[in-house]
Design an enzyme around this catalytic site. Structure first.
Site, PDB file in Angstrom:
ATOM      1  N   SER A  33      30.241   5.927-104.352  1.00 54.07           N
ATOM      2  CA  SER A  33      30.326   7.397-103.950  1.00 54.07           C
ATOM      3  C   SER A  33      31.663   7.105-102.636  1.00 54.07           C
ATOM      4  CB  SER A  33      29.206   7.968-103.250  1.00 54.07           C
ATOM      5  OG  SER A  33      28.422   8.399-104.027  1.00 54.07           O
TER       6      SER A  33
HETATM    7  N1  SAH Z   1      24.330   6.108-104.845  1.00 54.47           N
HETATM    8  C1  SAH Z   1      25.554   5.696-105.327  1.00 54.47           C
HETATM    9  C2  SAH Z   1      26.247   6.540-106.093  1.00 54.47           C
HETATM   10  C3  SAH Z   1      26.123   6.329-107.627  1.00 54.47           C
HETATM   11  S1  SAH Z   1      26.670   7.701-108.928  1.00 54.47           S
HETATM   12  C4  SAH Z   1      26.624   4.726-104.378  1.00 54.47           C
HETATM   13  O1  SAH Z   1      26.059   4.433-103.478  1.00 54.47           O
HETATM   14  O2  SAH Z   1      27.743   4.828-104.563  1.00 54.47           O
HETATM   15  C5  SAH Z   1      25.198   8.490-109.251  1.00 54.47           C
HETATM   16  C6  SAH Z   1      24.068   7.863-109.986  1.00 54.47           C
HETATM   17  O3  SAH Z   1      23.099   8.639-110.292  1.00 54.47           O
HETATM   18  C7  SAH Z   1      24.593   7.159-111.419  1.00 54.47           C
HETATM   19  O4  SAH Z   1      24.373   5.678-111.388  1.00 54.47           O
HETATM   20  C8  SAH Z   1      23.599   7.905-112.420  1.00 54.47           C
HETATM   21  O5  SAH Z   1      23.469   7.032-113.703  1.00 54.47           O
HETATM   22  C9  SAH Z   1      22.411   8.205-111.562  1.00 54.47           C
HETATM   23  N2  SAH Z   1      21.732   9.405-112.162  1.00 54.47           N
HETATM   24  C10 SAH Z   1      21.931  10.720-112.718  1.00 54.47           C
HETATM   25  N3  SAH Z   1      20.757  11.045-112.955  1.00 54.47           N
HETATM   26  C11 SAH Z   1      19.681  10.370-112.750  1.00 54.47           C
HETATM   27  C12 SAH Z   1      18.424  10.588-112.738  1.00 54.47           C
HETATM   28  N4  SAH Z   1      17.738  11.420-113.236  1.00 54.47           N
HETATM   29  N5  SAH Z   1      17.495   9.790-112.109  1.00 54.47           N
HETATM   30  C13 SAH Z   1      18.056   8.693-111.717  1.00 54.47           C
HETATM   31  N6  SAH Z   1      19.651   8.373-111.497  1.00 54.47           N
HETATM   32  C14 SAH Z   1      20.240   9.202-112.057  1.00 54.47           C
END
Ligand code: SAH
Length: 216
Positions: free
Chosen positions: A65
């Site tokens: 993010s």
């Molecule tokens: N928190 C991260 C952002 C990751 S992007 C950061 O610090 O940059 C969002 C993430 O959510 C992805 O890795 C995706 O696989 C995950 N995601 C999507 N649906 C999900 C679910 N139902 N349970 C857990 N993770 C999920």
């Protein structure tokens, strides 16, 4: 909490703060952004952009993010009157936001549904030795009932609505911050005001990867 013990590197570490500040005022959140070394969460080919205020690819069609949105969501989660005790993050990805959260909350749990990303986050976070952070592989739409209730819940992926299970796992008085929508998304902040009562605010537009059910 969290990274308090981390030593500053000898050369001044660039910080994710200057561009990310954009109206985020909470000093504890801004300090957390200063402390967490974002370059440890980006792919080697992206190192030059580690401290630019943009999201970056981390593989598996997912992203790390943008620092601004990480700071903004944590600021929205915090109630300046009381410290955050137990927090849940849905969507660990590379682990960056989880590390930032570990600086502002006493206990952080983070769930990721894609196994290789769960492993990547573990590897990224290991050298930081964050004692108050637990990573979980699973479907975050189901929450973490064995640890609930949470004082704060953050979703890092956008659904068309906030899963019911997560609303039920909020403590009374707790807040949940999530991107909601498909092509057009807005940050939504939900507060649990009673056993069967929630209030909701729709805030600024945002852009997140989709929330998906099940594991991969
Ligand atoms: N928190 C991260 C952002 C990751 S992007 C950061 O610090 O940059 C969002 C993430 O959510 C992805 O890795 C995706 O696989 C995950 N995601 C999507 N649906 C999900 C679910 N139902 N349970 C857990 N993770 C999920």
């Amino acid at each position: 909490a969290g990274l308090g013990r981390l030593h500053r590197p000898r050369r001044r570490q660039p910080s994710a703060v200057p561009d990310a500040r954009q109206g985020v005022k909470d000093p504890q959140v801004l300090a957390a952004l200063e402390i967490v070394p974002r370059h440890m969460f980006v792919e080697p080919g992206m190192l030059a952009q580690a401290y630019v205020d943009i999201s970056l690819p981390i593989g598996h069609n997912q992203t790390i993010s943008q620092p601004y949105i990480v700071a903004r969501m944590i600021e929205l989660l915090k109630d300046s009157k009381k410290p955050l005790h137990r927090v849940l993050e849905i969507g660990t990805g590379c682990g960056y936001q989880a590390a930032v959260l570990s600086c502002v909350a006493q206990e952080v749990y983070s769930i990721e549904r894609i196994k290789p990303l769960h492993e990547l986050a573990k590897a990224n976070l290991r050298p930081l030795r964050i004692a108050n952070l637990r990573l979980q592989y699973g479907d975050g739409m189901l929450g973490l009932p064995q640890v609930a209730p949470f004082d704060g819940i953050i979703l890092a992926a956008a659904g068309l609505e906030v899963p019911r299970a997560l609303l039920e796992q909020m403590a009374i008085g707790a807040r949940l911050v999530a991107p909601v929508g498909a092509q057009v998304q807005h940050l939504q902040r939900i507060t649990r005001t009673g056993k069967a009562e929630w209030t909701s605010e729709t805030l600024e537009a945002c852009h997140f990867v989709p929330l998906r059910p099940g594991i991969a």
